[in-house]
Design a protein around this motif. Structure first.
Motif, mmCIF file in Angstrom:
data_model
loop_
_atom_site.group_PDB
_atom_site.id
_atom_site.type_symbol
_atom_site.label_atom_id
_atom_site.label_comp_id
_atom_site.label_asym_id
_atom_site.label_seq_id
_atom_site.Cartn_x
_atom_site.Cartn_y
_atom_site.Cartn_z
ATOM 1 N N ALA A 150 38.668 15.696 19.359
ATOM 2 C CA ALA A 150 38.421 17.036 19.504
ATOM 3 C C ALA A 150 37.429 17.288 18.490
ATOM 4 C CB ALA A 150 39.645 17.719 18.999
ATOM 5 N N HIS A 196 40.587 24.306 7.614
ATOM 6 C CA HIS A 196 41.411 24.225 8.936
ATOM 7 C C HIS A 196 41.132 22.974 10.024
ATOM 8 C CE1 HIS A 196 42.595 25.687 12.921
ATOM 9 N NE2 HIS A 196 43.729 25.734 12.384
ATOM 10 N N PHE A 223 39.152 20.489 9.533
ATOM 11 C CA PHE A 223 39.325 19.273 8.838
ATOM 12 C C PHE A 223 40.707 18.838 8.706
ATOM 13 C CE2 PHE A 223 39.804 16.006 5.386
ATOM 14 C CZ PHE A 223 38.869 15.275 5.694
ATOM 15 N N ALA A 224 41.759 19.677 8.337
ATOM 16 C CA ALA A 224 43.148 19.502 8.218
ATOM 17 C C ALA A 224 43.883 19.115 9.569
ATOM 18 C CB ALA A 224 43.871 20.408 7.728
ATOM 19 N N ARG A 225 43.092 19.830 10.505
ATOM 20 C CA ARG A 225 43.360 19.596 12.072
ATOM 21 C C ARG A 225 43.113 18.194 12.452
ATOM 22 N NH1 ARG A 225 47.637 22.263 15.059
ATOM 23 N NH2 ARG A 225 47.825 24.266 14.316
ATOM 24 N N LYS A 226 42.132 17.789 11.799
ATOM 25 C CA LYS A 226 41.658 16.242 11.904
ATOM 26 C C LYS A 226 40.573 16.231 13.111
ATOM 27 C CE LYS A 226 44.664 13.715 9.282
ATOM 28 N NZ LYS A 226 43.807 13.530 8.198
ATOM 29 N N TYR A 282 32.618 17.743 2.547
ATOM 30 C CA TYR A 282 32.972 16.967 3.678
ATOM 31 C C TYR A 282 32.124 15.790 4.202
ATOM 32 C CZ TYR A 282 36.660 20.582 3.934
ATOM 33 O OH TYR A 282 37.615 21.215 3.494
ATOM 34 N N LEU A 330 37.778 12.289 -0.624
ATOM 35 C CA LEU A 330 38.225 12.926 0.769
ATOM 36 C C LEU A 330 39.331 12.100 1.309
ATOM 37 C CD1 LEU A 330 35.857 15.112 2.417
ATOM 38 C CD2 LEU A 330 38.010 15.480 1.984
ATOM 39 N N THR A 365 42.182 10.849 3.099
ATOM 40 C CA THR A 365 43.641 11.741 2.958
ATOM 41 C C THR A 365 44.661 10.950 2.562
ATOM 42 O OG1 THR A 365 43.453 11.174 5.395
ATOM 43 C CG2 THR A 365 43.050 13.409 5.015
ATOM 44 N N VAL A 423 47.803 17.169 1.982
ATOM 45 C CA VAL A 423 47.914 18.133 3.301
ATOM 46 C C VAL A 423 48.659 17.236 4.444
ATOM 47 C CG1 VAL A 423 46.840 19.499 5.001
ATOM 48 C CG2 VAL A 423 45.653 19.230 2.514
ATOM 49 N N PRO A 424 49.751 17.878 4.721
ATOM 50 C CA PRO A 424 50.471 17.078 5.877
ATOM 51 C C PRO A 424 49.633 16.760 6.982
ATOM 52 C CG PRO A 424 51.734 19.095 5.349
ATOM 53 C CD PRO A 424 50.501 19.090 4.323
ATOM 54 N N PRO A 476 49.040 16.969 10.601
ATOM 55 C CA PRO A 476 49.576 17.648 11.479
ATOM 56 C C PRO A 476 49.822 16.724 13.137
ATOM 57 C CG PRO A 476 47.354 18.205 11.469
ATOM 58 C CD PRO A 476 47.720 17.266 10.242
ATOM 59 N N ILE A 477 49.242 15.640 13.194
ATOM 60 C CA ILE A 477 49.343 14.780 14.055
ATOM 61 C C ILE A 477 50.820 13.889 13.925
ATOM 62 C CG2 ILE A 477 48.496 12.914 15.527
ATOM 63 C CD1 ILE A 477 45.849 13.782 14.583
ATOM 64 N N TYR A 511 45.795 32.288 14.509
ATOM 65 C CA TYR A 511 45.659 31.840 13.096
ATOM 66 C C TYR A 511 46.409 32.368 12.175
ATOM 67 C CZ TYR A 511 41.501 29.147 14.802
ATOM 68 O OH TYR A 511 40.526 28.144 15.451
ATOM 69 N N HIS A 523 46.529 27.112 16.370
ATOM 70 C CA HIS A 523 45.031 27.195 16.703
ATOM 71 C C HIS A 523 44.900 27.273 18.226
ATOM 72 C CE1 HIS A 523 44.927 22.820 17.377
ATOM 73 N NE2 HIS A 523 44.217 22.819 17.825
ATOM 74 N N ARG A 529 47.086 17.709 26.879
ATOM 75 C CA ARG A 529 46.942 17.562 25.243
ATOM 76 C C ARG A 529 47.987 18.486 24.539
ATOM 77 N NH1 ARG A 529 42.531 15.562 22.616
ATOM 78 N NH2 ARG A 529 40.885 15.542 24.001
#
Lengths: 333, 333
Positions: free
Chosen positions: A65, A114, A116-119, A140, B3, B5, B50-51, B53-54, B90, B95, B118
Motif C-alpha cells: 500500500a 497515520h 506510517f503507523a499503518r505501515k 521519516y 525509527l 519500530t 505503536v502497536p 496494526p497488521i 478517521y 482508514h 484486501r
DNA sequence: AAGTTCTTTGGAAACGATTGCATAAATTAT
DNA sequence: ATAATTTATGCAATCGTTTCCAAAGAACTT
C-alpha cells in the motif's frame, strides 16, 4: 457460506498435505511434484483460494500500500493526479490510501504519522500551503522510508520530485496577456513558501522583462487560505492599481477573484483579461472568460507513483534523486 | 535508526518481563500490578511504541479499513462525499481505501474483489451507471459482509442506504423554472437504470402535473456515457423540440450540454434557462447561468460512513435496514 | 498449620503465510 | 548390494499481538 475465506491450512487438510507443500505448490516451486502441483492448483481454484495479504504483510513487513497526502481531493488538479497514481499503483498490485492535509501543517503531520503507523510502504505528497519546512518528513525519510514529492515540492535536493514546468507555464500565460496588449498584469498567488508560487512568479517576471515591462511589486499579491483576506487583497488591487489583466495562480484564488468581480465590479471588468493556473475542466464556461495554464495532472501522478514503486521494488539503494519536469499547455478561453 | 519500530517483545526484553505481561499492562488489565503497569507505560512512551496494526488485523480478522467505490473522484459531488466519509472514518480510527468504477460494471466488480481480498471491514458504494443489477454485490453481502449504499442505490430492500431527496429536489427545480414562465422544459438525464434518474424524473413530472403542464416524453433524453451521444441528443432536442429551459441531472451532462450550446447556439439561448443537479462549486460563474439543486454531499458521505461503522461495531446483527433521505436545496444563479 | 483464595506473572497457542532444515522414499551410481 | 544422490514432503520457526491456561508466591481463612 461459500465466502468463508479459505486458507492454506484448509487446502492442506482437504488434500492431506502439509501447508508448506501447498504453499510451495502454489508458488510453483521446483521441489514439488507436478501431480501434486496440479492437484493443489485445481483445488485452490475450485475453492477460490486468495492469499491473505495481511499474513503476508506481517511476514515481510510490506503492505503493498502507498499513502498519498494532498491538500484537498475536491480540486481537479489533485483528483486527476490521484487518478494517475491509482492507475499506476493498481496495475502493479498496490493500493492507495489517500489523506488530505487541508492546507494545514498539523494535519499533514498527523497524516504522516497515520500512514506510517499503518505501515504503508511509501508516501507521495504535495505539501500543504502552511508547511514551511519539512522536518516532519525528514524524520521519516532519513530512516529509509520512501517519499516522493509532486507539484508542491521542497527545496531539499535529497528527494525524488515530479513537477510541472511552472516557470515556462507562467511565462507563456503572461506573454499571452502581454501580446493581447495588456500592460498592468496583476499576479495573485499562493503563499511565498510554496515552490509553485516562487516558480510562477519567476515566469511572470521573465515574461515582463522579455517584453520590456517593468516589474511592479504592487501588482503582486500573496494570499493565504482565508477567503476574506483574498477578497480584500483583490479588492484593493483593483481599486488602487488599475490592473488590466489578472494572472491567478490557483483554483482557489481564481474562484475568490471571480467572487469579488461578480459582486462588485461587473461594470469595470469588460476589457480585463483573466488567466489562471488551474485544472478546472469547466473554465471555458466562465464569464468573464478564464484562460488557464493546464498541468498534466494525471501524468504527474502517474510518474510520481512510478518513481515511488520503482524505488520500493529495487533492491539497491538508488542514491540518485530524480526530478521530473513536465510541460504545461495553455487553454485559451 | 530511531525509527526502527519497537515491538512488545523489545519492551519485554528491556524490562525483563514477558510479552503477555507487557501486552496486558498496556491495555490496563486488572491482573497487572500497578507498579509494573507504570513502568511499562513509561518505557513504551519513551521508545514511542505503536502497536502493529497488521498483527492486530491478522489476529482478529479486522483491518479497521473501509472501502469506498464511486464512479469518479474528479467530480465534486463524490469528492465532497468522500470528505464526509473520511472525517467520520478517521475520527473513529478507520482508514479509507478509495476505488473508482469509472461508470463500468466490470471495474466495479474488480473493485469489490480487490477490496474484499484486501480484507476491508466493509464497503460504501455508489453504483456505476452501467450496473443494472447488483448480483456481484449480493454475493458478498449475503455472506455477512457489510455494504452501505449512497446516492445511487439499488431497489433491493435489504441494504442500508443514504440518499438525497431526489424527487423533492427535482420537483423544486422544475417548479422554479415553471414559475419563471417556462413551458417546455427539457429533461436531460442519466441511464434509466439508476435510482437517481428515476426519482428525478418523478419529481420533474410531479411538478409539471402540479402546474397543469402536460408531460411530453419527447422532451426527455436519457444519455449514456458517450459524450457524442449526449451532444447529438441535445442538439436534436433543441432543433426539433424548441425547449425554453433545461433541467439537467448530472455534472457530466450539464457540461455536455454547455459544450453544445457554446459551439452552436450562442444566438438562440438568450432566454433559455438552465437548471442542474450538481455540486459544482463554480456553477454561479457559468454563462449562460446555471442554477443547481445542491445535494448535501459531505453529509451523505458522513452518514453513510456512520451507518457502516455503527454496524461494524455493534455485536448484534441488526436486521433493520435504514434508509436515510437528506434534503437538497436550490442554488439559483 | 494446612488449605483456600488472590495477585501477579509467564508459557504457549493462535491468526495465515513463507522458508530453512530435516527426513523419508525413490532413484542412480559404483 | 550398498552408498550416494535426487526427489518430494513435513516440521517448526517466524512476523507482532492477544488470550487461555498454568503456576508460583503471598495473603487469608479456619
Amino acid at each position: 457460506m461459500k465466502l468463508e475465506t479459505v486458507t492454506l491450512k484448509d487446502i492442506a487438510k482437504a488434500l492431506n498435505l502439509s501447508t508448506s507443500t501447498v504453499s510451495r505448490a502454489l508458488r510453483d516451486s521446483y521441489e514439488i511434484n507436478e501431480n501434486t502441483k496440479k492437484k493443489v492448483a485445481e483445488y485452490a481454484k475450485k475453492v477460490r483460494y486468495v492469499p491473505n495479504p495481511i499474513a503476508l504483510s506481517l511476514k515481510d513487513n510490506k503492505t503493498k500500500a502507498i499513502g498519498v497526502i494532498v491538500p484537498e481531493i475536491a480540486n481537479n488538479f489533485f483528483s486527476q493526479a490521484i487518478n494517475g497514481i491509482e492507475d499506476e499503483a493498481y496495475s502493479r498490485g498496490y493500493h492507495v490510501v489517500i489523506c488530505q492535509s487541508h492546507e494545514s501543517l498539523e494535519r499533514e503531520k498527523e497524516n504522516f504519522r497515520h500512514l506510517f503507523a499503518r505501515k504503508v510502504d511509501g508516501v507521495l505528497i504535495s505539501l500543504s500551503g502552511t508547511s514551511k519546512d519539512i522536518n516532519h518528513i525528514l524524520e521519516y525519510s532519513e530512516n529509509d522510508f520512501s517519499v516522493v514529492f509532486f507539484d508542491r515540492v521542497p527545496e531539499n535536493e535529497s528527494f525524488h520530485k515530479v513537477v510541472a514546468n511552472n516557470v515556462a507555464g507562467a511565462f507563456n500565460a503572461t506573454e499571452y496577456l502581454i501580446k493581447q496588449g495588456k500592460k498592468r498584469i496583476a499576479h495573485i498567488t499562493s503563499p511565498q513558501s510554496l515552490s509553485i508560487s516562487q516558480e510562477r512568479l519567476e515566469g511572470y517576471r521573465k515574461a515582463l522583462e522579455t517584453h520590456g515591462i517593468v516589474f511592479d511589486e504592487s501588482l503582486v499579491k500573496y494570499c493565504g487560505f482565508d477567503p476574506e483576506e483574498a477578497f480584500l487583497a483583490i479588492d484593493n488591487l483593483i481599486d488602487s492599481q488599475n490592473p488590466d489583466a489578472f494572472f491567478i495562480c490557483s483554483d482557489r484564488l481564481a474562484l475568490n477573484c471571480y467572487e469579488v468581480l461578480q459582486k462588485r465590479y461587473e461594470n469595470k471588468i469588460n476589457d480585463m483579461m483573466f488567466f489562471g493556473f488551474t485544472n478546472l475542466n469547466v473554465s471555458h464556461l466562465f464569464r468573464p472568460q478564464l484562460s488557464t495554464v493546464v498541468q498534466p495532472a494525471y501524468e504527474m501522478g502517474m510518474q510520481a507513483a512510478k518513481i515511488l514503486l520503482d524505488k520500493l521494488e529495487s533492491k539497491k539503494k538508488n542514491q540518485e534523486y530524480e526530478k521530473i519536469v513536465l510541460e504545461t499547455y495553455l487553454k485559451i478561453s
